[in-house]
Write a protein that holds these residues in place. Structure first.
Motif, mmCIF file in Angstrom:
data_model
loop_
_atom_site.group_PDB
_atom_site.id
_atom_site.type_symbol
_atom_site.label_atom_id
_atom_site.label_comp_id
_atom_site.label_asym_id
_atom_site.label_seq_id
_atom_site.Cartn_x
_atom_site.Cartn_y
_atom_site.Cartn_z
ATOM 1 N N TRP A 1 35.543 39.745 34.403
ATOM 2 C CA TRP A 1 35.069 40.078 35.748
ATOM 3 C C TRP A 1 34.118 38.991 36.258
ATOM 4 O O TRP A 1 33.211 38.561 35.550
ATOM 5 N N THR A 2 34.362 38.550 37.482
ATOM 6 C CA THR A 2 33.548 37.487 38.070
ATOM 7 C C THR A 2 32.595 38.059 39.103
ATOM 8 O O THR A 2 33.022 38.814 39.984
ATOM 9 N N PRO A 3 31.298 37.735 39.027
ATOM 10 C CA PRO A 3 30.350 38.249 40.018
ATOM 11 C C PRO A 3 30.724 37.837 41.430
ATOM 12 O O PRO A 3 31.383 36.812 41.639
ATOM 13 N N PRO A 4 30.316 38.624 42.411
ATOM 14 C CA PRO A 4 30.644 38.291 43.798
ATOM 15 C C PRO A 4 29.934 37.034 44.243
ATOM 16 O O PRO A 4 28.921 36.629 43.697
ATOM 17 N N GLU A 5 30.496 36.415 45.263
ATOM 18 C CA GLU A 5 29.885 35.217 45.836
ATOM 19 C C GLU A 5 30.248 35.177 47.309
ATOM 20 O O GLU A 5 31.392 35.396 47.674
ATOM 21 N N GLY A 6 29.278 34.903 48.162
ATOM 22 C CA GLY A 6 29.574 34.811 49.579
ATOM 23 C C GLY A 6 29.809 36.183 50.188
ATOM 24 O O GLY A 6 28.898 36.968 50.356
ATOM 25 N N ALA A 7 31.080 36.516 50.470
ATOM 26 C CA ALA A 7 31.401 37.773 51.139
ATOM 27 C C ALA A 7 31.211 38.987 50.246
ATOM 28 O O ALA A 7 31.094 40.101 50.731
ATOM 29 N N GLY A 8 31.179 38.799 48.945
ATOM 30 C CA GLY A 8 30.924 39.929 48.053
ATOM 31 C C GLY A 8 32.172 40.463 47.389
ATOM 32 O O GLY A 8 33.298 40.148 47.761
ATOM 33 N N GLN A 9 31.969 41.236 46.355
ATOM 34 C CA GLN A 9 33.051 41.860 45.611
ATOM 35 C C GLN A 9 33.330 43.209 46.250
ATOM 36 O O GLN A 9 32.618 44.174 46.044
ATOM 37 N N PHE A 10 34.372 43.290 47.068
ATOM 38 C CA PHE A 10 34.580 44.449 47.924
ATOM 39 C C PHE A 10 34.763 45.750 47.140
ATOM 40 O O PHE A 10 34.387 46.809 47.596
ATOM 41 N N HIS A 11 35.349 45.658 45.970
ATOM 42 C CA HIS A 11 35.658 46.883 45.238
ATOM 43 C C HIS A 11 34.624 47.204 44.168
ATOM 44 O O HIS A 11 34.815 48.138 43.389
ATOM 45 N N GLY A 12 33.561 46.447 44.101
ATOM 46 C CA GLY A 12 32.507 46.761 43.154
ATOM 47 C C GLY A 12 32.842 46.385 41.728
ATOM 48 O O GLY A 12 33.738 45.589 41.450
ATOM 49 N N MET A 13 32.110 46.990 40.783
ATOM 50 C CA MET A 13 32.260 46.682 39.365
ATOM 51 C C MET A 13 32.752 47.920 38.618
ATOM 52 O O MET A 13 32.132 48.985 38.706
ATOM 53 N N PRO A 14 33.851 47.805 37.868
ATOM 54 C CA PRO A 14 34.313 48.951 37.081
ATOM 55 C C PRO A 14 33.257 49.383 36.076
ATOM 56 O O PRO A 14 32.525 48.557 35.517
ATOM 57 N N LEU A 15 33.173 50.683 35.841
ATOM 58 C CA LEU A 15 32.182 51.193 34.904
ATOM 59 C C LEU A 15 32.425 50.708 33.480
ATOM 60 O O LEU A 15 31.489 50.591 32.693
ATOM 61 N N ASP A 16 33.666 50.431 33.139
ATOM 62 C CA ASP A 16 33.972 50.019 31.776
ATOM 63 C C ASP A 16 34.200 48.512 31.654
ATOM 64 O O ASP A 16 34.975 48.048 30.819
ATOM 65 N N VAL A 17 33.514 47.727 32.476
ATOM 66 C CA VAL A 17 33.617 46.271 32.381
ATOM 67 C C VAL A 17 33.123 45.816 31.012
ATOM 68 O O VAL A 17 32.137 46.348 30.481
ATOM 69 N N LYS A 18 33.811 44.843 30.442
ATOM 70 C CA LYS A 18 33.492 44.358 29.097
ATOM 71 C C LYS A 18 32.895 42.952 29.095
ATOM 72 O O LYS A 18 32.062 42.625 28.263
ATOM 73 N N VAL A 19 33.400 42.112 30.011
ATOM 74 C CA VAL A 19 33.011 40.702 30.029
ATOM 75 C C VAL A 19 32.722 40.280 31.466
ATOM 76 O O VAL A 19 33.515 40.556 32.370
#
Length: 384
Positions: free
Chosen positions: A325-343
């Motif tokens: 998963w890549t952090p948002p930049e500029g306009a942002g990560q529209f769908h957010g971060m999954p709760l079970d993100v690992k990396v």
């Protein structure tokens, strides 16, 4: 006749005088209008985080944040299934202290907190944070750094070792060298297993700008039959990211992974050598996979893990949304971060955020709150 000739020159010269006068007037008008406008600053990279609303608010199975406080908990494992040390992380990293003179160090210095870093210091700080996250999340795992034998790499950490491999580690050829180093490393592990069988050790090859925020051993438990795993995203041109490759530690899987990467290297060297500085490895990965007639590329758009046999290798495809998963930049990560993100992968201009995240975690000791910091910090560009 002379009077008429002079009058004719005057008449024909009037348009030229009018044109010049008009041009000067327009230039002066533009100058004055620019002076009246607010001064536009060129786009610059910030030296601090700029927090905004965390994306994904109200979406199910997404991290919900109030500032840097998590309102729900991530699905982080507490059992530490990787406590037996069966996972080894492998990354490619090289620096050259002697290549920087005093002038370069001074011009490239970066201040972070109470410390000032030159180029080498910045790189080492990020490498140490990469190791820190692994040792917090998977404390018994090992880290192996594939590096140039002449690289001056001052790493003195428990469960961290250097593995020198001869090659071309210049910036323009580093991505090509990375695949070569992976292949050489896998070949050495095959040789070791041939004369000294031992307990299975699985390998995860990653970039050094990632943060492991959950135990990754479940990949090998939940998917017991794959040889190697790649991460994918819904991107037509570059659906596969090379920053995370998992290899099962059995002799057959190591051999299959080596053969697959050799094919990727062949395609990379023949078709995408002009992109050797960056992206060429991802283009080559995609070509090897998508060129198989039976492969269904539409599965990349579904975001669900799946397996596929490619030239005798069982490849597990894992969604980047969880494992890269890549952090948002500029306009942002529209769908957010999954709760079970690992990396979390701090690509490109997100390097400083990686250090900021570790410092925040060190003070809070809460992964979920730290992920809120990451999720809300993508409203501007910053670098380290």
């Amino acid at each position: 006749m002379k009077v008429f000739s002079g009058w004719r020159r005057l008449v024909f010269g009037l348009p030229l005088i009018f044109l010049l006068t008009h041009l000067f007037s327009v230039m002066e008008l533009n100058k004055n209008s620019k002076l009246g406008e607010p001064h536009k600053q060129p786009n610059k990279k910030f030296d601090h985080l700029v927090l905004g609303p965390a994306a994904g608010q109200g979406l199910s199975n997404r991290l919900q944040c109030q500032g840097t406080k998590a309102l729900n908990r991530t699905h982080s494992s507490n059992s530490r299934s990787g406590a037996d040390g069966s996972i080894t992380f492998v990354t490619v990293f090289a620096i050259y202290n002697s290549s920087l003179n005093v002038g370069d160090e001074k011009s490239s210095s970066t201040v972070f907190g109470d410390a000032s870093y030159n180029k080498v210091g910045r790189s080492m700080a990020l490498l140490n944070v990469f190791i820190n996250f692994i040792q917090v999340t998977m404390p018994q795992s090992k880290v192996i750094i594939l590096t140039d034998p002449v690289s001056d790499l001052p790493v003195r950490r428990n469960r961290v070792s250097l593995y020198p491999i001869q090659g071309e580690y210049s910036r323009d050829k580093l991505m090509l060298q990375r695949i070569r180093s992976y292949i050489t490393f896998l070949e050495s592990k095959l040789q070791e297993l041939s004369w000294k069988p031992r307990n299975i050790t699985h390998y995860i090859f990653t970039d050094s700008d990632i943060a492991v925020v959950d135990d990754l051993e479940q990949i090998f438990h939940d998917h017991p039959n794959f040889h190697l795993a790649l991460t994918f995203r819904n991107n037509k041109a570059q659906p596969l990211n090379s920053g995370f490759i998992a290899v099962r530690g059995t002799p057959d899987a190591i051999l299959r992974a080596k053969l697959f990467l050799q094919e990727v290297l062949k395609v990379y060297s023949s078709k995408y050598r002009n992109a050797s500085r960056m992206l060429g490895d991802q283009l080559a990965l995609a070509w090897v996979v998508k060129s198989k007639p039976h492969f269904d590329v539409s599965r990349f758009a579904k975001g669900l893990a799946f397996s596929e046999d490619i030239d005798g290798s069982s490849i597990l495809f894992l969604p980047c949304a969880l494992y890269n998963w890549t952090p948002p930049e500029g306009a942002g990560q529209f769908h957010g971060m999954p709760l079970d993100v690992k990396v979390v992968h701090f690509k490109g201009s997100r390097k400083r955020l990686m250090l900021e995240s570790w410092n925040f975690y060190s003070s809070s000791l809460d992964i979920s709150d730290m992920l809120c910091l990451i999720l809300g910090s993508g409203r501007t560009k910053y670098d380290f």
